[in-house]
Write an enzyme that holds these catalytic residues in place. Structure first.
Site, PDB file in Angstrom:
ATOM      1  N   ASN A  85       7.410  30.035  -7.017  1.00  0.00           N
ATOM      2  CA  ASN A  85       8.108  30.651  -5.872  1.00  0.00           C
ATOM      3  C   ASN A  85       8.134  32.157  -6.098  1.00  0.00           C
ATOM      4  O   ASN A  85       7.998  32.611  -7.236  1.00  0.00           O
ATOM      5  CB  ASN A  85       9.550  30.116  -5.799  1.00  0.00           C
ATOM      6  CG  ASN A  85      10.305  30.368  -7.102  1.00  0.00           C
ATOM      7  OD1 ASN A  85      10.171  29.602  -8.064  1.00  0.00           O
ATOM      8  ND2 ASN A  85      11.068  31.441  -7.151  1.00  0.00           N
ATOM      9  N   HIS A 124      16.284  23.171 -22.866  1.00  0.00           N
ATOM     10  CA  HIS A 124      16.627  24.523 -22.407  1.00  0.00           C
ATOM     11  C   HIS A 124      17.986  24.966 -22.939  1.00  0.00           C
ATOM     12  O   HIS A 124      18.889  24.158 -23.122  1.00  0.00           O
ATOM     13  CB  HIS A 124      16.684  24.568 -20.876  1.00  0.00           C
ATOM     14  CG  HIS A 124      15.396  24.252 -20.199  1.00  0.00           C
ATOM     15  ND1 HIS A 124      14.985  22.967 -19.976  1.00  0.00           N
ATOM     16  CD2 HIS A 124      14.424  25.070 -19.701  1.00  0.00           C
ATOM     17  CE1 HIS A 124      13.806  22.994 -19.365  1.00  0.00           C
ATOM     18  NE2 HIS A 124      13.450  24.254 -19.190  1.00  0.00           N
ATOM     19  N   MET A 140      13.372  30.630 -17.366  1.00  0.00           N
ATOM     20  CA  MET A 140      14.522  30.267 -18.210  1.00  0.00           C
ATOM     21  C   MET A 140      14.081  29.600 -19.518  1.00  0.00           C
ATOM     22  O   MET A 140      14.840  28.816 -20.093  1.00  0.00           O
ATOM     23  CB  MET A 140      15.439  29.311 -17.446  1.00  0.00           C
ATOM     24  CG  MET A 140      15.863  29.819 -16.070  1.00  0.00           C
ATOM     25  SD  MET A 140      16.816  28.590 -15.177  1.00  0.00           S
ATOM     26  CE  MET A 140      16.835  29.314 -13.528  1.00  0.00           C
ATOM     27  N   SER A 141      12.890  29.907 -19.977  1.00  0.00           N
ATOM     28  CA  SER A 141      12.402  29.203 -21.182  1.00  0.00           C
ATOM     29  C   SER A 141      11.406  30.069 -21.931  1.00  0.00           C
ATOM     30  O   SER A 141      11.388  31.284 -21.788  1.00  0.00           O
ATOM     31  CB  SER A 141      11.730  27.890 -20.766  1.00  0.00           C
ATOM     32  OG  SER A 141      10.540  28.147 -20.054  1.00  0.00           O
ATOM     33  N   HIS A 192      11.705  16.723 -16.370  1.00  0.00           N
ATOM     34  CA  HIS A 192      11.344  16.915 -17.783  1.00  0.00           C
ATOM     35  C   HIS A 192      11.526  15.585 -18.518  1.00  0.00           C
ATOM     36  O   HIS A 192      12.618  15.278 -18.997  1.00  0.00           O
ATOM     37  CB  HIS A 192      12.267  17.936 -18.457  1.00  0.00           C
ATOM     38  CG  HIS A 192      12.175  19.309 -17.895  1.00  0.00           C
ATOM     39  ND1 HIS A 192      12.863  19.702 -16.783  1.00  0.00           N
ATOM     40  CD2 HIS A 192      11.466  20.385 -18.287  1.00  0.00           C
ATOM     41  CE1 HIS A 192      12.584  20.963 -16.530  1.00  0.00           C
ATOM     42  NE2 HIS A 192      11.741  21.395 -17.422  1.00  0.00           N
ATOM     43  N   ALA A 225       7.339  26.985 -15.444  1.00  0.00           N
ATOM     44  CA  ALA A 225       7.429  27.337 -14.028  1.00  0.00           C
ATOM     45  C   ALA A 225       8.212  28.645 -13.981  1.00  0.00           C
ATOM     46  O   ALA A 225       9.171  28.814 -14.730  1.00  0.00           O
ATOM     47  CB  ALA A 225       8.176  26.253 -13.269  1.00  0.00           C
ATOM     48  N   SER A 274       8.396  22.603 -16.268  1.00  0.00           N
ATOM     49  CA  SER A 274       8.847  21.877 -15.063  1.00  0.00           C
ATOM     50  C   SER A 274       7.701  21.556 -14.135  1.00  0.00           C
ATOM     51  O   SER A 274       6.921  22.441 -13.758  1.00  0.00           O
ATOM     52  CB  SER A 274       9.796  22.743 -14.223  1.00  0.00           C
ATOM     53  OG  SER A 274      10.912  23.100 -14.937  1.00  0.00           O
ATOM     54  N   HIS A 289      15.323  23.657  -6.965  1.00  0.00           N
ATOM     55  CA  HIS A 289      14.587  22.993  -8.045  1.00  0.00           C
ATOM     56  C   HIS A 289      13.499  22.078  -7.463  1.00  0.00           C
ATOM     57  O   HIS A 289      12.433  21.920  -8.049  1.00  0.00           O
ATOM     58  CB  HIS A 289      15.571  22.206  -8.919  1.00  0.00           C
ATOM     59  CG  HIS A 289      14.945  21.571 -10.131  1.00  0.00           C
ATOM     60  ND1 HIS A 289      14.163  22.272 -11.029  1.00  0.00           N
ATOM     61  CD2 HIS A 289      14.983  20.296 -10.592  1.00  0.00           C
ATOM     62  CE1 HIS A 289      13.749  21.452 -11.985  1.00  0.00           C
ATOM     63  NE2 HIS A 289      14.222  20.249 -11.738  1.00  0.00           N
ATOM     64  N   TYR A 338      20.151  26.571 -21.223  1.00  0.00           N
ATOM     65  CA  TYR A 338      21.204  26.362 -20.197  1.00  0.00           C
ATOM     66  C   TYR A 338      21.758  24.945 -20.198  1.00  0.00           C
ATOM     67  O   TYR A 338      22.786  24.688 -19.581  1.00  0.00           O
ATOM     68  CB  TYR A 338      20.694  26.735 -18.793  1.00  0.00           C
ATOM     69  CG  TYR A 338      19.514  25.936 -18.287  1.00  0.00           C
ATOM     70  CD1 TYR A 338      19.625  24.589 -17.966  1.00  0.00           C
ATOM     71  CD2 TYR A 338      18.277  26.540 -18.134  1.00  0.00           C
ATOM     72  CE1 TYR A 338      18.539  23.863 -17.510  1.00  0.00           C
ATOM     73  CE2 TYR A 338      17.182  25.825 -17.673  1.00  0.00           C
ATOM     74  CZ  TYR A 338      17.321  24.488 -17.364  1.00  0.00           C
ATOM     75  OH  TYR A 338      16.249  23.774 -16.923  1.00  0.00           O
ATOM     76  N   GLU A 339      21.096  24.022 -20.896  1.00  0.00           N
ATOM     77  CA  GLU A 339      21.648  22.669 -20.989  1.00  0.00           C
ATOM     78  C   GLU A 339      22.857  22.631 -21.921  1.00  0.00           C
ATOM     79  O   GLU A 339      23.542  21.618 -22.000  1.00  0.00           O
ATOM     80  CB  GLU A 339      20.570  21.692 -21.478  1.00  0.00           C
ATOM     81  CG  GLU A 339      19.443  21.510 -20.478  1.00  0.00           C
ATOM     82  CD  GLU A 339      18.320  20.640 -21.028  1.00  0.00           C
ATOM     83  OE1 GLU A 339      18.500  19.421 -21.119  1.00  0.00           O
ATOM     84  OE2 GLU A 339      17.262  21.191 -21.391  1.00  0.00           O
TER      85      GLU A 339
HETATM   86  N1  HPA Z   1      13.761  32.240 -11.501  1.00  0.00           N
HETATM   87  C1  HPA Z   1      13.980  31.722 -12.717  1.00  0.00           C
HETATM   88  N2  HPA Z   1      13.366  30.636 -13.167  1.00  0.00           N
HETATM   89  C2  HPA Z   1      12.490  30.036 -12.344  1.00  0.00           C
HETATM   90  C3  HPA Z   1      12.228  30.500 -11.061  1.00  0.00           C
HETATM   91  C4  HPA Z   1      12.901  31.677 -10.617  1.00  0.00           C
HETATM   92  O1  HPA Z   1      12.720  32.162  -9.479  1.00  0.00           O
HETATM   93  N3  HPA Z   1      11.304  29.668 -10.501  1.00  0.00           N
HETATM   94  C5  HPA Z   1      11.021  28.733 -11.445  1.00  0.00           C
HETATM   95  N4  HPA Z   1      11.746  28.949 -12.563  1.00  0.00           N
END
Ligand code: HPA
Length: 272
Positions: A235, A83, A211-212, A61, A113, A30, A247, A85-86
């Site tokens: 973050n 992903h 998440m990847s 993406h 990310a 991302s 996001h 989750y998609e």
């Molecule tokens: N959690 C999960 N996935 C993420 C995060 C997060 O804080 N930041 C970027 N991808």
């Protein structure tokens, strides 16, 4: 085996468009897809044109398979990933990784990310992945093993290649870029974590959450690739600051580090 036939059709399609034989694969996470600008592109192929590729549906993406060179190194790049989750099956999630492996790469660089679990981290830091925790509740190798791809029970004691990690560390240190080395934990998403989940992940020894990446590492190790992983800490994870996670913030942090990210990655891959 249906999957092997599908892989053959994807490979035939790609080789029909370009004769380039990549040695290194790169998956861009991302907000990091702008790295593709650092590549001497020979062919950019939208996922939707490649047989059996699931289209990437997530904003940030783009969804192209790029063949080209980074200096002298022939590369294949996934600009945008698929992903779990998609709603795709794990088999679809790791399909593009398997295609890269069958295109002949030896080394794979996975980027993502991620949320930082160590309160000392700052948005824009990099974390080099030393190891992972698969917290997705599933595994892309579940199902009959395809012996042509790899072993039934792959060893994961060095999922992330030590030599590649050390080279990356040296490059980041020399460039004075903030970074650490740590454990990445993969959750399914698409929700970000709760503060209680974040405390749990800190306790079990993770330093970043996302998440990847983990499914791709597993599929790549199954096929005998050497893997390295780089998290861009976009973050601090939920509850470590007062801020809510969006996001937009994740994409923006990716954009802010894009130049540094691109520069060190070019140096790393040019030398692989
Ligand atoms: N959690 C999960 N996935 C993420 C995060 C997060 O804080 N930041 C970027 N991808």
């Amino acid at each position: 085996m249906v999957l092997l036939q599908q892989l053959k059709e994807s490979i035939d399609y790609i080789r029909g468009l370009s004769k380039l034989r990549p040695r290194v694969g790169l998956t861009l996470g991302s907000g990091l897809s702008g790295f593709a600008r650092s590549v001497e592109v020979e062919k950019s192929i939208p996922y939707k044109d490649i047989p059996h590729f699931a289209p990437s549906t997530i904003d940030g993406h783009p969804g192209n398979l790029i063949l080209g060179h980074i200096e002298k190194t022939p590369v294949v790049i996934l600009q945008g990933r698929i992903h779990f989750y998609e709603g795709h099956s794990m088999e679809r999630v790791v399909y593009p990784t398997r295609v890269m492996a069958q295109l002949g790469i030896e080394k794979l660089v996975l980027t993502n990310a991620a949320g930082g679990l160590n309160p000392k981290m700052q948005p824009g830091d990099f974390m080099l992945i030393r190891d992972h925790i698969n917290f997705m509740g599933t595994n892309p190798l579940i199902g009959p093993n395809i012996a042509e791809l790899g072993l039934r029970f792959p060893d994961m004691s060095e999922a992330y290649d030590r030599d590649m990690l050390e080279r990356l560390q040296a490059i980041l240190t020399r460039r004075g870029l903030r970074h650490s080395v740590g454990v990445y934990c993969a959750m399914t998403g698409p929700t970000y974590e709760t503060p209680s989940e974040v405390r749990f992940l800190q306790h079990i020894g993770a330093q970043a959450v996302g998440m990847s990446t983990v499914p791709e590492t597993i599929a790549a190790k199954h096929m005998g690739l050497r893997v390295c992983g780089i998290s861009c800490i976009t973050n601090l994870a939920a509850g470590l600051t007062d801020q809510k996670i969006t996001h937009e913030e994740v994409k923006e942090a990716g954009r802010l580090v894009e130049q540094n990210f691109s520069d060190f990655l070019v140096e790393f891959i040019a030398d692989l």
